[in-house]
Design a protein around this motif. Structure first.
Motif, PDB file in Angstrom:
ATOM      1  N   ALA A   1     -44.873  30.646   4.680  1.00  0.00           N
ATOM      2  CA  ALA A   1     -44.183  29.987   5.798  1.00  0.00           C
ATOM      3  C   ALA A   1     -42.771  29.581   5.387  1.00  0.00           C
ATOM      4  CB  ALA A   1     -44.978  28.766   6.259  1.00  0.00           C
ATOM      5  N   LEU A   2     -42.633  29.020   4.193  1.00  0.00           N
ATOM      6  CA  LEU A   2     -41.317  28.631   3.690  1.00  0.00           C
ATOM      7  C   LEU A   2     -40.411  29.851   3.555  1.00  0.00           C
ATOM      8  CD1 LEU A   2     -39.409  26.475   2.554  1.00  0.00           C
ATOM      9  CD2 LEU A   2     -40.474  26.815   0.321  1.00  0.00           C
ATOM     10  N   LEU A   3     -40.966  30.953   3.072  1.00  0.00           N
ATOM     11  CA  LEU A   3     -40.217  32.198   2.945  1.00  0.00           C
ATOM     12  C   LEU A   3     -39.695  32.661   4.310  1.00  0.00           C
ATOM     13  CD1 LEU A   3     -39.322  34.854   1.538  1.00  0.00           C
ATOM     14  CD2 LEU A   3     -41.646  35.693   1.932  1.00  0.00           C
ATOM     15  N   CYS A   4     -40.591  32.766   5.286  1.00  0.00           N
ATOM     16  CA  CYS A   4     -40.191  33.255   6.620  1.00  0.00           C
ATOM     17  C   CYS A   4     -39.154  32.341   7.270  1.00  0.00           C
ATOM     18  CB  CYS A   4     -41.414  33.385   7.521  1.00  0.00           C
ATOM     19  SG  CYS A   4     -42.511  34.737   7.064  1.00  0.00           S
ATOM     20  N   GLU A   5     -39.354  31.030   7.151  1.00  0.00           N
ATOM     21  CA  GLU A   5     -38.403  30.085   7.738  1.00  0.00           C
ATOM     22  C   GLU A   5     -37.045  30.178   7.048  1.00  0.00           C
ATOM     23  OE1 GLU A   5     -38.017  25.324   8.741  1.00  0.00           O
ATOM     24  OE2 GLU A   5     -39.794  26.059   7.716  1.00  0.00           O
ATOM     25  N   SER A   6     -37.031  30.289   5.729  1.00  0.00           N
ATOM     26  CA  SER A   6     -35.768  30.392   4.982  1.00  0.00           C
ATOM     27  C   SER A   6     -35.005  31.652   5.357  1.00  0.00           C
ATOM     28  CB  SER A   6     -36.042  30.392   3.478  1.00  0.00           C
ATOM     29  OG  SER A   6     -36.662  29.200   3.085  1.00  0.00           O
ATOM     30  N   ILE A   7     -35.711  32.767   5.500  1.00  0.00           N
ATOM     31  CA  ILE A   7     -35.063  34.031   5.865  1.00  0.00           C
ATOM     32  C   ILE A   7     -34.478  33.933   7.268  1.00  0.00           C
ATOM     33  CG2 ILE A   7     -35.485  36.478   6.349  1.00  0.00           C
ATOM     34  CD1 ILE A   7     -37.608  36.358   4.069  1.00  0.00           C
ATOM     35  N   LEU A   8     -35.242  33.371   8.193  1.00  0.00           N
ATOM     36  CA  LEU A   8     -34.759  33.217   9.568  1.00  0.00           C
ATOM     37  C   LEU A   8     -33.487  32.365   9.612  1.00  0.00           C
ATOM     38  CD1 LEU A   8     -36.861  32.614  12.733  1.00  0.00           C
ATOM     39  CD2 LEU A   8     -34.841  31.260  12.346  1.00  0.00           C
ATOM     40  N   LEU A   9     -33.505  31.215   8.941  1.00  0.00           N
ATOM     41  CA  LEU A   9     -32.346  30.319   8.973  1.00  0.00           C
ATOM     42  C   LEU A   9     -31.137  30.917   8.249  1.00  0.00           C
ATOM     43  CD1 LEU A   9     -34.148  26.895   8.513  1.00  0.00           C
ATOM     44  CD2 LEU A   9     -33.159  27.852  10.605  1.00  0.00           C
ATOM     45  N   THR A  10     -31.365  31.666   7.188  1.00  0.00           N
ATOM     46  CA  THR A  10     -30.263  32.311   6.473  1.00  0.00           C
ATOM     47  C   THR A  10     -29.614  33.367   7.360  1.00  0.00           C
ATOM     48  OG1 THR A  10     -31.383  31.934   4.377  1.00  0.00           O
ATOM     49  CG2 THR A  10     -29.629  33.562   4.381  1.00  0.00           C
ATOM     50  N   ARG A  11     -30.423  34.168   8.062  1.00  0.00           N
ATOM     51  CA  ARG A  11     -29.870  35.191   8.962  1.00  0.00           C
ATOM     52  C   ARG A  11     -29.121  34.538  10.118  1.00  0.00           C
ATOM     53  NH1 ARG A  11     -30.029  40.301   9.193  1.00  0.00           N
ATOM     54  NH2 ARG A  11     -31.783  40.389   7.783  1.00  0.00           N
ATOM     55  N   LEU A  12     -29.690  33.495  10.698  1.00  0.00           N
ATOM     56  CA  LEU A  12     -29.032  32.793  11.795  1.00  0.00           C
ATOM     57  C   LEU A  12     -27.665  32.278  11.351  1.00  0.00           C
ATOM     58  CD1 LEU A  12     -30.588  30.399  14.311  1.00  0.00           C
ATOM     59  CD2 LEU A  12     -28.632  29.642  13.005  1.00  0.00           C
ATOM     60  N   THR A  13     -27.602  31.680  10.191  1.00  0.00           N
ATOM     61  CA  THR A  13     -26.344  31.135   9.671  1.00  0.00           C
ATOM     62  C   THR A  13     -25.306  32.231   9.492  1.00  0.00           C
ATOM     63  OG1 THR A  13     -27.555  29.383   8.543  1.00  0.00           O
ATOM     64  CG2 THR A  13     -25.303  29.820   7.790  1.00  0.00           C
ATOM     65  N   LYS A  14     -25.697  33.361   8.907  1.00  0.00           N
ATOM     66  CA  LYS A  14     -24.753  34.465   8.663  1.00  0.00           C
ATOM     67  C   LYS A  14     -24.257  35.054   9.974  1.00  0.00           C
ATOM     68  CE  LYS A  14     -22.520  37.194   5.948  1.00  0.00           C
ATOM     69  NZ  LYS A  14     -21.381  36.708   5.202  1.00  0.00           N
ATOM     70  N   GLN A  15     -25.164  35.267  10.934  1.00  0.00           N
ATOM     71  CA  GLN A  15     -24.742  35.834  12.212  1.00  0.00           C
ATOM     72  C   GLN A  15     -23.848  34.866  12.981  1.00  0.00           C
ATOM     73  OE1 GLN A  15     -28.188  37.418  14.290  1.00  0.00           O
ATOM     74  NE2 GLN A  15     -28.527  38.958  12.718  1.00  0.00           N
ATOM     75  N   LEU A  16     -24.120  33.574  12.878  1.00  0.00           N
ATOM     76  CA  LEU A  16     -23.280  32.588  13.545  1.00  0.00           C
ATOM     77  C   LEU A  16     -21.883  32.551  12.926  1.00  0.00           C
ATOM     78  CD1 LEU A  16     -23.178  30.502  15.781  1.00  0.00           C
ATOM     79  CD2 LEU A  16     -24.063  28.809  14.174  1.00  0.00           C
ATOM     80  N   GLU A  17     -21.802  32.667  11.598  1.00  0.00           N
ATOM     81  CA  GLU A  17     -20.494  32.705  10.912  1.00  0.00           C
ATOM     82  C   GLU A  17     -19.634  33.858  11.418  1.00  0.00           C
ATOM     83  OE1 GLU A  17     -21.273  33.118   6.737  1.00  0.00           O
ATOM     84  OE2 GLU A  17     -22.000  31.062   6.531  1.00  0.00           O
ATOM     85  N   LEU A  18     -20.269  34.995  11.741  1.00  0.00           N
ATOM     86  CA  LEU A  18     -19.539  36.195  12.146  1.00  0.00           C
ATOM     87  C   LEU A  18     -19.503  36.398  13.663  1.00  0.00           C
ATOM     88  CD1 LEU A  18     -20.953  38.645   9.451  1.00  0.00           C
ATOM     89  CD2 LEU A  18     -18.683  37.594   9.493  1.00  0.00           C
ATOM     90  N   PHE A  19     -19.976  35.424  14.408  1.00  0.00           N
ATOM     91  CA  PHE A  19     -20.148  35.619  15.847  1.00  0.00           C
ATOM     92  C   PHE A  19     -18.841  35.990  16.551  1.00  0.00           C
ATOM     93  CE2 PHE A  19     -20.848  34.540  20.276  1.00  0.00           C
ATOM     94  CZ  PHE A  19     -22.090  35.118  20.493  1.00  0.00           C
ATOM     95  N   ASP A  20     -17.773  35.320  16.230  1.00  0.00           N
ATOM     96  CA  ASP A  20     -16.498  35.580  16.926  1.00  0.00           C
ATOM     97  C   ASP A  20     -15.881  36.923  16.548  1.00  0.00           C
ATOM     98  OD1 ASP A  20     -16.614  33.270  18.403  1.00  0.00           O
ATOM     99  OD2 ASP A  20     -15.530  32.087  16.909  1.00  0.00           O
ATOM    100  N   GLU A  21     -16.032  37.331  15.284  1.00  0.00           N
ATOM    101  CA  GLU A  21     -15.426  38.604  14.877  1.00  0.00           C
ATOM    102  C   GLU A  21     -16.349  39.802  15.057  1.00  0.00           C
ATOM    103  OE1 GLU A  21     -14.837  39.021  10.434  1.00  0.00           O
ATOM    104  OE2 GLU A  21     -15.400  36.905  10.521  1.00  0.00           O
ATOM    105  N   GLY A  22     -17.639  39.566  15.222  1.00  0.00           N
ATOM    106  CA  GLY A  22     -18.591  40.644  15.452  1.00  0.00           C
ATOM    107  C   GLY A  22     -19.281  41.083  14.174  1.00  0.00           C
ATOM    108  N   PHE A  23     -20.434  41.730  14.338  1.00  0.00           N
ATOM    109  CA  PHE A  23     -21.232  42.185  13.191  1.00  0.00           C
ATOM    110  C   PHE A  23     -22.211  43.250  13.654  1.00  0.00           C
ATOM    111  CE2 PHE A  23     -23.355  38.465  15.019  1.00  0.00           C
ATOM    112  CZ  PHE A  23     -24.621  38.961  15.261  1.00  0.00           C
ATOM    113  N   ILE A  24     -22.769  43.950  12.663  1.00  0.00           N
ATOM    114  CA  ILE A  24     -23.904  44.840  12.889  1.00  0.00           C
ATOM    115  C   ILE A  24     -24.943  44.455  11.839  1.00  0.00           C
ATOM    116  CG2 ILE A  24     -22.819  46.703  11.546  1.00  0.00           C
ATOM    117  CD1 ILE A  24     -24.361  48.696  13.377  1.00  0.00           C
ATOM    118  N   SER A  25     -26.113  44.037  12.297  1.00  0.00           N
ATOM    119  CA  SER A  25     -27.124  43.459  11.419  1.00  0.00           C
ATOM    120  C   SER A  25     -28.378  44.316  11.369  1.00  0.00           C
ATOM    121  CB  SER A  25     -27.493  42.056  11.928  1.00  0.00           C
ATOM    122  OG  SER A  25     -28.466  41.467  11.107  1.00  0.00           O
TER     123      SER A  25
END
Length: 194
Positions: free
Chosen positions: A54-78
């Motif tokens: 559970a800790l693994l899945c939650e950590s991965i989800l929050l890490t991805r959310l943070t990275k995508q939010l950082e790049l939201f204005d400039e765009g990304f392909i994930s």
């Protein structure tokens, strides 16, 4: 442009990101699961107790959310979407942590209603993994789990294409890498010509 992939492990999501990000002039966002697993001391997914999973899945989800939010204005392909990370959470932790599952579902729903993807690309399982791919590093869910992932992807695709809650466009791509890239490029053209 914000593009994310949704698919079971081993369906070619990362291959597509690596093949496309330069031409699209988008920042790539890759699966960071192995880094998170390493930080948690996980070397074999088949032998992880429920709380650590559970800790693994939650950590991965929050890490991805943070990275995508950082790049939201400039765009990304994930190579994965937040839906992917929620899929893994639900498949592995829903029964053990039902209240946390509800909280994470509501959180991802709220986030994606505010920060929609332009395009979600779903990739179905079209081929079986070889034995060497299955056992390469013991850090992939395979066999029955992969079938459950594929079912989740198909269900999400069918629901999302009717509602478009989390993206402006959703497609299912099949075929060779070149055929998939052509399908994705067509969808991007459709979006930019609206």
């Amino acid at each position: 442009m914000k593009i994310a992939f949704l698919g079971a492990c081993g369906t070619g999501k990362t291959t597509l990101v690596e093949s496309m990000y330069k031409d699209l002039k988008l920042k790539p966002v890759y699966n960071n699961a192995r880094n998170v697993m390493s930080g948690l001391g996980i070397t074999d997914l088949t032998d992880v107790e429920p709380t650590k999973r559970a800790l693994l899945c939650e950590s991965i989800l929050l890490t991805r959310l943070t990275k995508q939010l950082e790049l939201f204005d400039e765009g990304f392909i994930s190579d994965r979407s937040l839906i992917d990370e929620l899929m893994y959470w639900e498949l592995d932790n829903k029964n053990n942590f039902p209240s946390l599952t509800s909280i994470l579902n509501n959180f991802v729903d709220s986030f994606l209603n505010k920060f929609k993807y332009d395009l979600i690309v779903c990739i179905p399982v079209e081929f079986e993994l070889s034995e060497s791919e299955k056992n390469a590093d013991k850090l992939r869910w395979v066999d029955e789990h992969r079938c459950l992932e594929n079912e989740y992807v198909n269900n999400f695709f069918n629901k999302e294409k009717e509602e478009l809650r989390y993206c402006n466009k959703i497609i299912m791509v099949t075929g060779s890498v070149e055929e998939r890239i052509a399908q994705i490029n067509k969808a991007i053209d459709d979006l930019t010509n609206i």
